[in-house]
Design an enzyme around this catalytic site. Structure first.
Site, PDB file in Angstrom:
ATOM      1  CG  HIS A  72      -0.267   0.103   2.548  1.00 39.06           C
ATOM      2  ND1 HIS A  72      -0.021   1.304   3.185  1.00 39.06           N
ATOM      3  CD2 HIS A  72       0.204  -0.853   3.389  1.00 39.06           C
ATOM      4  CE1 HIS A  72       0.559   1.069   4.358  1.00 39.06           C
ATOM      5  NE2 HIS A  72       0.713  -0.234   4.493  1.00 39.06           N
ATOM      6  CG  ASP A  74      -3.209   3.644   2.543  1.00 35.47           C
ATOM      7  OD1 ASP A  74      -2.608   2.641   2.106  1.00 35.47           O
ATOM      8  OD2 ASP A  74      -4.056   3.586   3.451  1.00 35.47           O
ATOM      9  CG  ASP A 105       3.064   0.839   7.724  1.00 32.35           C
ATOM     10  OD1 ASP A 105       2.865   0.071   6.763  1.00 32.35           O
ATOM     11  OD2 ASP A 105       2.253   0.993   8.640  1.00 32.35           O
ATOM     12  CD  GLU A 138      -2.447  -1.886   5.772  1.00 29.03           C
ATOM     13  OE1 GLU A 138      -2.444  -2.866   6.527  1.00 29.03           O
ATOM     14  OE2 GLU A 138      -2.058  -0.750   6.140  1.00 29.03           O
ATOM     15  CD  GLU A 139      -1.376   2.324   7.558  1.00 35.04           C
ATOM     16  OE1 GLU A 139      -2.049   1.900   8.530  1.00 35.04           O
ATOM     17  OE2 GLU A 139      -0.164   2.103   7.454  1.00 35.04           O
ATOM     18  CD  GLU A 167       1.724  -3.665   5.852  1.00 36.44           C
ATOM     19  OE1 GLU A 167       2.534  -2.966   6.492  1.00 36.44           O
ATOM     20  OE2 GLU A 167       0.611  -3.249   5.489  1.00 36.44           O
ATOM     21  CG  HIS A 356       1.470   3.777  12.228  1.00 36.94           C
ATOM     22  ND1 HIS A 356       0.205   3.307  12.497  1.00 36.94           N
ATOM     23  CD2 HIS A 356       1.753   3.312  10.990  1.00 36.94           C
ATOM     24  CE1 HIS A 356      -0.243   2.598  11.469  1.00 36.94           C
ATOM     25  NE2 HIS A 356       0.699   2.587  10.543  1.00 36.94           N
TER      26      HIS A 356
END
Length: 383
Positions: A72, A74, A105, A138-139, A167, A356
């Site tokens: 992903h 995003d 990520d 995905e998030e 991931e 994150h």
């Protein structure tokens, strides 16, 4: 004709500069579509519900062997931008690391598998197909992301025979861990309703707060299991209890609580929902409250049994890092929970320590190492 290898660090930096906070595409998939199209991939945008997704295939549709990568572009919001020591979408390279939201990520993972795939089809075209499924959701709720891609693939007759999700999987050092499954996840919103009254006359009310305290204690103290062959024990966390009552002289009419369960393959979401409902019925009978529950299932637990796919990835990781990875099912959910219904799937990626976080960053050397691992996996798969 020889081609210059695609630099995954440069591609990661370009992707970081795309402010693709869910659900904004931010230019990330536009960039990847251009890179992949120029390398001979047939690209299709599979957008749904306001979410941008990209499908890319090199080779023949319906090939007997087709290796897939999933990832992903995003990212989560930056949070307090003033707390960052670098611009969060600046892709600053310093101290041997590349900094920015999505660096770990998982824009580096996407860049690594795109670079590995592009190099292979240009230098040593395989007998078969390489498929890349890249989502922008995905998030978020993940309703119109990888699921949209897989729905489209089923309609169009597109097929991966094996897939790797890129991931971050390594807790502390590169090569440490491959994910061969994930726990399931469900959240439950519980409401107990009694009868409001004056706190000086509790006998005239039905107080839902002690009932809720008794209920959540039973839920939280119940041992769901002791673990299974490939999974740690399931867990239940009470994450909030609330009445919204600002006074001290009113017994509230309602009390609400939310719980989250991460469960292994000893359970299904339905078996857990049934257990919780029986506890709600029991507390209602004991205390006179009315009990209601809403549930959202984010995914069921799944396992790709150790075998040909996991061993091939293990050998590639060990060859490039000198580390033999552990096969694990730890951590939260990922889009592998959707891919597993399509084909065998495992996950391998970078060290995820800063994902994150403020000042998210990745070691530049690890991005190149990850590309080398993915390139070796492709080579071994098509050998």
């Amino acid at each position: 004709m020889t081609h210059a290898p695609l630099d995954p660090v440069d591609l990661t930096a370009k992707l970081i500069r795309c402010a693709s906070v869910t659900p904004d595409e931010g230019g990330a998939l536009v960039l990847l579509e251009q890179v992949l199209s120029e390398a001979g991939f047939a690209c299709t945008r599979v957008d749904r519900g306001g979410v941008a997704n990209l499908f890319a295939r090199w080779g023949d549709k319906g090939a007997n062997r087709s290796f897939g990568f999933n990832g992903h572009t995003d990212v989560v919001p930056v949070g307090d931008e003033a707390a960052w020591s670098v611009p969060p979408f600046g892709a600053v390279e310093k101290d041997g690391q590349l900094w920015g939201r999505g660096a770990t990520d998982m824009k580096s993972g996407v860049a690594a598998f795109v670079a590995a795939a592009v190099d292979m089809v240009q230098e040593a075209p395989p007998e078969g197909a390489i498929i890349l499924t890249i989502t922008g959701d995905e998030e978020g709720d993940a309703v119109d992301g990888t699921t949209a891609l897989l729905d489209w693939m089923q309609r169009e007759g597109e097929r991966m025979t094996a897939c790797l999700v890129g991931e971050p999987t390594c807790p502390t050092h590169m090569g440490e861990m491959i994910k061969i499954g994930r726990r399931g996840s469900l959240s439950a919103w519980i409401t107990l309703t009694g009868v409001q009254g004056h706190s000086a006359y509790p006998h005239r009310a039905v107080n839902p707060v002690p009932a809720m305290a008794r209920l959540v204690d039973r839920l939280a103290s119940h041992e769901l299991d002791t673990g299974t062959a490939h999974f740690d024990p399931s867990t239940l966390a009470v994450v909030t209890i609330d009445t919204g009552n600002p006074t001290t002289n009113v017994i509230p009419a309602q009390c609400r609580a939310t719980v989250n369960i991460r469960f292994n393959d000893a359970h299904s979401s339905q078996s857990l929902i049934g257990w919780m409902q029986s506890e709600l019925d029991r507390i209602a009978e004991e205390t006179g409250v009315t009990a209601a529950m809403e549930v959202k299932v984010s995914g069921e637990s799944f396992l790709t049994p150790p075998g040909e796919l996991s061993e091939m990835v293990t050998k590639a990781v060990e060859a490039e890092t000198g580390v033999r990875p552990e096969l694990s099912t730890s951590g939260g959910t990922s889009d592998a929970r959707f891919v597993k219904d399509h084909c065998p799937v495992v996950e391998f990626g970078l060290v995820g320590k800063t994902m994150h976080q403020v000042d998210e960053r990745v070691e530049v050397a690890q991005i190149r190492q990850l590309k080398a691992i993915y390139a070796r996996i492709l080579k071994d798969y098509f050998a």
